[in-house]
Scaffold this active site. Structure first.
Site, PDB file in Angstrom:
ATOM      1  N   GLU A  99      50.197 -10.967   6.533  1.00 47.79           N
ATOM      2  CA  GLU A  99      51.173 -12.062   6.512  1.00 47.79           C
ATOM      3  C   GLU A  99      52.422 -11.636   7.287  1.00 47.79           C
ATOM      4  O   GLU A  99      52.874 -10.495   7.197  1.00 47.79           O
ATOM      5  CB  GLU A  99      51.540 -12.367   5.061  1.00 47.79           C
ATOM      6  CG  GLU A  99      52.635 -13.407   4.884  1.00 47.79           C
ATOM      7  CD  GLU A  99      53.135 -13.465   3.440  1.00 47.79           C
ATOM      8  OE1 GLU A  99      53.602 -14.536   3.037  1.00 47.79           O
ATOM      9  OE2 GLU A  99      53.060 -12.433   2.735  1.00 47.79           O
ATOM     10  N   LYS A 133      49.490 -21.754   4.027  1.00 46.44           N
ATOM     11  CA  LYS A 133      49.645 -21.395   2.616  1.00 46.44           C
ATOM     12  C   LYS A 133      49.890 -22.623   1.759  1.00 46.44           C
ATOM     13  O   LYS A 133      50.787 -23.429   2.031  1.00 46.44           O
ATOM     14  CB  LYS A 133      50.799 -20.400   2.464  1.00 46.44           C
ATOM     15  CG  LYS A 133      50.952 -19.845   1.062  1.00 46.44           C
ATOM     16  CD  LYS A 133      52.012 -18.746   1.020  1.00 46.44           C
ATOM     17  CE  LYS A 133      52.091 -18.118  -0.355  1.00 46.44           C
ATOM     18  NZ  LYS A 133      53.104 -17.036  -0.413  1.00 46.44           N
ATOM     19  N   CYS A 182      49.401 -13.793   0.208  1.00 50.38           N
ATOM     20  CA  CYS A 182      50.391 -13.170  -0.676  1.00 50.38           C
ATOM     21  C   CYS A 182      50.174 -13.573  -2.136  1.00 50.38           C
ATOM     22  O   CYS A 182      49.123 -13.356  -2.709  1.00 50.38           O
ATOM     23  CB  CYS A 182      51.793 -13.509  -0.189  1.00 50.38           C
ATOM     24  SG  CYS A 182      53.071 -12.403  -0.838  1.00 50.38           S
TER      25      CYS A 182
END
Length: 547
Positions: free
Chosen positions: A296, A359, A409
């Site tokens: 990321e 995301k 994440c």
């Protein structure tokens, strides 16, 4: 003949319910419960302390008034969450950290309140119901905490403390809720023994008496379910075809908030590391990867808008001769809004517009700021947090050599987001993360979640970070080629392509829903018993007044 008076039949008195622990020791127990749960989680990883923490909190709150039960549970939550989530203060200051930690502690307060509320059931079926009810309560608490407030924050779940424990294998059968239930049920067995400890005196005469027989049987059952059975349970298939995957941890010049000011340096680090890998492949020092995964924010410069960044990534992709999954920050028409994405970069072709993941679950207080105007009254650091726009599709990416399930994440903490990639056809799971603005403790907490997901869905998995910790995880939850923190590293490993689905994948949210429904039924049952007790008490008082 002398008549003997009739002998009255002996009636065994029902054992008196246990008295609540005095308030001062209860406060100590609550603090100890929070500390035990903290030490059970990474980076400490003392997993046997998790059921101990559950037991300590239950002992502290049992047979207390509801308000006291809430307060004791809240205290345990404060002791756990403020140090556990300390890293959240690095990005936006102390206020979001305090708000988030306090909100999480409230759920622990509700757990303490619920334990106190269930007193009639727990007193009536003392040894038998402690494991069941505590297991249901903790699954329900985590189900609520995973969804609220602001979309939930599942950090600190009991299941995430069990990466090194036999109970981790239960994830393949009921997901994280099954592991949490086993941990809390084991704690419940300890509580049952604690409140029946006076009856254990019968052990001295080797008598098999019911008052201690039940909790001992429960303890043996929980030991079987929590330790022995999981060791024997099969998990996902570790066989089948393999593909070689490389993870690139390029590192950053400096840790901390100025990570975003180092954007070009971070991109250059990942490009150089990939070019070095390509040289090792040519020299026969490394296997040719079928796929390369960058972390990321490995390109915080939007490569879809910045030609220099795009050229660098294309050069690295062409040199390694394999697609690269690039973690990129995408700009929008509004300078305050961004997107966090995984872009598939193909040799000779550049970014594939059809294989992109945005995301879906930005993190409150870290990737977007709820209540920004209020928070700004306390600290202007909240404006360092931009508004990250969520995506709408699961991270199922067809890379050519394999189908990848990509989550970014903190998304690894959410059951449904990870499962969606597997039901969508993912053969391997990947977690792209950036820990440069946090610390090693946060990174290791994420790795524990990756280990649970690998077992839960029977998929070889990987986590790749800008600064660490990165590594590969097999379907048994074992970590391979783990990197250090704040280092530069490239790791290559053959990963099995999973195709079958575990029971946990097939069931999805159903085990959790069943636990929540049973917990609700128990709370209603306690309400009925409380009403009945109140009616009996009122009737007795009326008869006494009549006499």
């Amino acid at each position: 003949m002398t008549l003997q008076p009739p002998v009255a039949p002996q009636v065994t008195a029902h054992p008196e319910p246990p008295a609540p622990v005095p308030l001062r020791p209860a406060l100590i127990l609550s603090v100890a419960a929070g500390l035990a749960l903290l030490l059970a989680l990474p980076p400490f990883d003392l997993w046997p302390l998790a059921p101990v923490g559950v037991a300590l909190l239950a002992v502290a709150t049992h047979r207390r008034r509801l308000r006291a039960g809430f307060g004791l549970g809240f205290l345990a939550g404060v002791v756990l969450f403020f140090p556990l989530l300390r890293w959240t203060s690095f990005a936006a200051g102390w206020l979001p950290w305090a708000l988030l930690s306090t909100a999480e502690a409230v759920f622990f307060g509700l757990t303490g309140l619920a334990t106190a509320w269930l007193r009639p059931l727990l007193d009536r079926y003392r040894g038998l119901l402690w494991p069941l009810l505590l297991g249901l309560l903790w699954v329900t608490q985590e189900a609520a905490r995973d969804r609220a407030p602001f979309g939930g924050f599942p950090w600190g779940r009991l299941a995430f403390s069990q990466a090194d424990a036999p109970a981790l294998r239960l994830a393949a059968y009921g997901g994280a809720p099954a592991v949490t239930f086993a941990v809390a049920a084991a704690g419940g067995a300890l509580v049952g023994l604690f409140f029946l400890r006076p009856s254990l005196a019968s052990l001295k005469t080797l008598e098999w008496r019911k008052p201690w027989r039940e909790p001992v049987l429960v303890l043996l059952l929980i030991a079987f379910v929590f330790v022995a059975l999981p060791r024997a349970l099969p998990v996902g298939d570790a066989g089948g075809p393999t593909k070689v995957v490389a993870i690139v941890q390029g590192n950053v010049p400096r840790l901390g908030l100025d990570f975003n000011a180092q954007r070009r340096a971070v991109l250059d680090n990942h490009v150089k590391a990939t070019l070095a890998l390509a040289a090792d492949v040519r020299d026969g020092k490394q296997k040719q990867p079928d796929l390369v995964v960058w972390p990321e924010n490995s390109s915080d410069i939007d490569p879809l808008r910045n030609q220099d960044a795009a050229s660098e990534i294309s050069a690295a992709t062409d040199e390694i001769g394999a697609p690269i999954l690039v973690g990129a920050v995408l700009r929008t028409g509004n300078p305050n809004n961004i997107k966090n994405a995984g872009l598939l970069w193909v040799p000779g072709a550049g970014p594939d517009p059809t294989q992109r993941y945005v995301k879906r679950h930005p993190v409150p207080f870290a990737e977007y700021m709820p209540l920004r105007s209020i928070a700004r009254l306390v600290t202007d650091k909240v404006d360092l947090v931009k508004n990250m726009l969520p995506g709408s599709k699961p991270g199922v990416l067809h890379t050519g050599p394999l189908t990848l399930g990509d989550v970014i994440c903190f998304e690894v903490a959410y059951d449904g987001i990870v499962r969606d990639t597997v039901t969508g056809g993912a053969q391997v799971l990947a977690v792209q993360t950036n820990n440069a603005t946090f610390n090693e403790a946060e990174a290791r907490q994420q790795m524990a979640m990756v280990r649970l997901r690998a077992v839960e869905h029977g998929r070889d998995s990987l986590m790749v970070s800008t600064v660490g910790v990165s590594g590969f995880v097999d379907v048994y939850g074992s970590v391979h080629k783990e990197t250090g923190f704040n280092t530069k590293s490239v790791q290559v490993r053959a990963m099995h392509l999973g195709s079958s689905r575990t029971l946990a994948t097939r069931l999805g949210v159903l085990p959790e829903l069943a636990a929540v429904a049973l917990a609700a039924a128990a709370l209603v049952g306690a309400f009925v018993l409380r009403r009945g007790r109140r009616d009996i008490t009122d009737e007795g008082a009326e008869k006494a007044e009549a006499r």
